[in-house]
Design a protein around this motif. Structure first.
Motif, mmCIF file in Angstrom:
data_model
loop_
_atom_site.group_PDB
_atom_site.id
_atom_site.type_symbol
_atom_site.label_atom_id
_atom_site.label_comp_id
_atom_site.label_asym_id
_atom_site.label_seq_id
_atom_site.Cartn_x
_atom_site.Cartn_y
_atom_site.Cartn_z
ATOM 1 N N GLU A 44 0.829 -1.193 0.000
ATOM 2 C CA GLU A 44 0.000 0.000 0.000
ATOM 3 C C GLU A 44 0.876 1.261 0.000
ATOM 4 O O GLU A 44 1.934 1.299 0.624
ATOM 5 C CB GLU A 44 -0.950 0.023 1.199
ATOM 6 C CG GLU A 44 -0.275 0.196 2.544
ATOM 7 C CD GLU A 44 0.199 -1.126 3.130
ATOM 8 O OE1 GLU A 44 0.688 -1.119 4.270
ATOM 9 O OE2 GLU A 44 0.073 -2.156 2.430
ATOM 10 N N VAL A 45 0.390 2.236 -0.732
ATOM 11 C CA VAL A 45 1.064 3.528 -0.803
ATOM 12 C C VAL A 45 0.252 4.504 0.034
ATOM 13 O O VAL A 45 -0.956 4.652 -0.162
ATOM 14 C CB VAL A 45 1.170 4.008 -2.272
ATOM 15 C CG1 VAL A 45 1.801 5.402 -2.330
ATOM 16 C CG2 VAL A 45 1.994 3.028 -3.091
ATOM 17 N N ARG A 46 0.929 5.173 0.966
ATOM 18 C CA ARG A 46 0.243 6.079 1.870
ATOM 19 C C ARG A 46 -0.135 7.377 1.133
ATOM 20 O O ARG A 46 0.689 7.999 0.470
ATOM 21 C CB ARG A 46 1.136 6.423 3.065
ATOM 22 C CG ARG A 46 1.631 5.190 3.806
ATOM 23 C CD ARG A 46 0.503 4.427 4.461
ATOM 24 N NE ARG A 46 0.961 3.197 5.074
ATOM 25 C CZ ARG A 46 1.389 3.124 6.356
ATOM 26 N NH1 ARG A 46 1.424 4.218 7.107
ATOM 27 N NH2 ARG A 46 1.767 1.966 6.852
ATOM 28 N N GLY A 47 -1.401 7.734 1.241
ATOM 29 C CA GLY A 47 -1.882 8.938 0.611
ATOM 30 C C GLY A 47 -1.614 10.179 1.446
ATOM 31 O O GLY A 47 -1.008 10.116 2.536
ATOM 32 N N PRO A 48 -2.079 11.331 0.980
ATOM 33 C CA PRO A 48 -1.847 12.557 1.741
ATOM 34 C C PRO A 48 -2.641 12.579 3.049
ATOM 35 O O PRO A 48 -3.739 12.034 3.143
ATOM 36 C CB PRO A 48 -2.310 13.653 0.774
ATOM 37 C CG PRO A 48 -3.261 12.982 -0.139
ATOM 38 C CD PRO A 48 -2.785 11.573 -0.278
ATOM 39 N N GLY A 49 -2.074 13.196 4.057
ATOM 40 C CA GLY A 49 -2.722 13.295 5.357
ATOM 41 C C GLY A 49 -1.853 12.687 6.447
ATOM 42 O O GLY A 49 -0.636 12.476 6.289
ATOM 43 N N PHE A 50 -2.515 12.393 7.579
ATOM 44 C CA PHE A 50 -1.812 11.831 8.740
ATOM 45 C C PHE A 50 -1.749 10.318 8.614
ATOM 46 O O PHE A 50 -2.734 9.669 8.277
ATOM 47 C CB PHE A 50 -2.545 12.222 10.021
ATOM 48 C CG PHE A 50 -1.896 11.706 11.261
ATOM 49 C CD1 PHE A 50 -0.789 12.330 11.799
ATOM 50 C CD2 PHE A 50 -2.405 10.570 11.886
ATOM 51 C CE1 PHE A 50 -0.196 11.843 12.964
ATOM 52 C CE2 PHE A 50 -1.810 10.072 13.043
ATOM 53 C CZ PHE A 50 -0.703 10.714 13.572
ATOM 54 N N THR A 51 -0.592 9.742 8.920
ATOM 55 C CA THR A 51 -0.403 8.296 8.860
ATOM 56 C C THR A 51 0.545 7.867 9.969
ATOM 57 O O THR A 51 1.301 8.686 10.509
ATOM 58 C CB THR A 51 0.138 7.869 7.486
ATOM 59 O OG1 THR A 51 0.215 6.430 7.434
ATOM 60 C CG2 THR A 51 1.518 8.444 7.244
ATOM 61 N N MET A 52 0.493 6.568 10.275
ATOM 62 C CA MET A 52 1.308 6.009 11.359
ATOM 63 C C MET A 52 2.157 4.865 10.810
ATOM 64 O O MET A 52 1.717 4.113 9.945
ATOM 65 C CB MET A 52 0.426 5.486 12.493
ATOM 66 C CG MET A 52 -0.436 6.546 13.155
ATOM 67 S SD MET A 52 0.522 7.651 14.225
ATOM 68 C CE MET A 52 0.974 6.483 15.552
ATOM 69 N N ILE A 53 3.388 4.755 11.343
ATOM 70 C CA ILE A 53 4.268 3.651 11.011
ATOM 71 C C ILE A 53 4.797 3.063 12.312
ATOM 72 O O ILE A 53 4.607 3.642 13.389
ATOM 73 C CB ILE A 53 5.441 4.115 10.119
ATOM 74 C CG1 ILE A 53 6.292 5.157 10.854
ATOM 75 C CG2 ILE A 53 4.938 4.667 8.792
ATOM 76 C CD1 ILE A 53 7.562 5.553 10.094
ATOM 77 N N VAL A 54 5.422 1.928 12.167
ATOM 78 C CA VAL A 54 6.020 1.282 13.342
ATOM 79 C C VAL A 54 7.435 1.816 13.507
ATOM 80 O O VAL A 54 8.280 1.584 12.639
ATOM 81 C CB VAL A 54 6.027 -0.249 13.181
ATOM 82 C CG1 VAL A 54 6.661 -0.905 14.407
ATOM 83 C CG2 VAL A 54 4.612 -0.760 12.961
#
Length: 288
Positions: A44-54
């Motif tokens: 998956e490719v992260r789109g614009p906005g807020f996202t979380m990773i490990v």
């Protein structure tokens, strides 16, 4: 006991805040996020906005999706008609597949730049000087196709390619200037000759009409006088047409001349000549 629970809660909250801060990422509207987990690409490719990773496990790499304007350095080459030129261009491209742009090529900007320079040299060698100067649209399309073919595999699409400037040697510039001047002079002479031909035809028609009506010559003469007088000149040069003299001569020939007056002819008589008596030689004359 309560104090220990409060301290443990504060510790957990602090740890959670630190974890959230380490895991939180913000992707801008014109960017896309590519996530690698333990070195492996996530689908998956992260789109614009807020996202979380490990944190510590995932690595987020942002890819710009805007159209990039890249100038191509001037390339010097020899055209097909053996003319040395320097040509520079500009390339407009954008990333269409962020994952392939990150995985398939180390630096897609540098790769596109090198491919553009190589393709530009190839176009210079395959083209003639006239094509570089006047038929740039076709060359731009060919150059775009040459760069876009390998760039598609990198997840990059070439939007357009434009040749900005073509630098020529000074000797070639002077030769082209002389050629253009000679061509313009030739066209000027042809136009002037065509104008003279049309004017001669019109003058011939006008002369034919005036020959049928001799009074038109006098009217034309008066028009010339009016045109010259409009300039307010102190000296007026009035041409006198020969055709007008011929017209007056023909008019005089139509009037009958009076018969000549007969004059008396005087008879001329020969003048008397003196008579001399010859005397013989050796004799003496005596007067009485």
């Amino acid at each position: 006991m309560v104090e220990e629970l409060v301290a443990a809660g504060v510790t957990l909250v602090s740890a959670g805040a630190v974890y959230a801060m380490a895991a939180a990422r913000v992707v801008k509207q014109y960017e896309r996020g590519v996530v690698f987990r333990l070195g492996k690409l996530r689908p998956e490719v992260r789109g614009p906005g807020f996202t979380m990773i490990v944190p510590g496990i995932d690595k987020l790499r942002k890819v710009n999706m805007q159209i990039v304007t890249m100038p191509v350095p001037a390339q010097e080459g020899i055209t097909r008609d053996n003319v040395t030129v320097r040509v520079d261009a500009v390339v407009y491209f954008k990333v269409t597949s962020p994952a392939e742009a990150v995985v398939r090529v180390e630096d897609y900007r540098f790769a596109v730049s090198q491919m553009a320079q190589t393709s530009l040299r190839s176009i210079i060698g395959k083209s003639e000087l006239d094509d570089l100067l006047s038929n740039r649209e076709k060359l731009n399309q060919g150059l775009e196709l040459m760069i876009d073919s390998p760039a598609v595999e990198w997840g990059v699409t070439i939007d357009r390619v434009e040749i900005k400037d073509v630098s020529l040697p000074e000797t070639m510039k002077r030769s082209m200037a002389r050629q253009a001047e000679a061509d313009r002079e030739r066209r000027a002479r042809v136009i002037n000759a065509d104008a003279e031909l049309q004017a001669s035809k019109k003058l011939a028609e006008a002369a034919k009409e005036m020959s049928e009506q001799p009074a038109a010559l006098q009217l034309r003469l008066l028009q010339t006088v009016v045109a010259v007088a409009a300039e307010k000149n102190s000296t007026l040069v009035l041409p006198f047409p020969v055709e007008l003299l011929r017209f007056l001569e023909k008019a005089q020939q139509g009037v009958a001349s009076p018969p000549p007056v007969a004059q008396p002819v005087q008879e001329q008589r020969p003048a008397p000549q003196p008579h001399l008596d010859p005397t013989p030689e050796g004799s003496n004359s005596r007067q009485d």
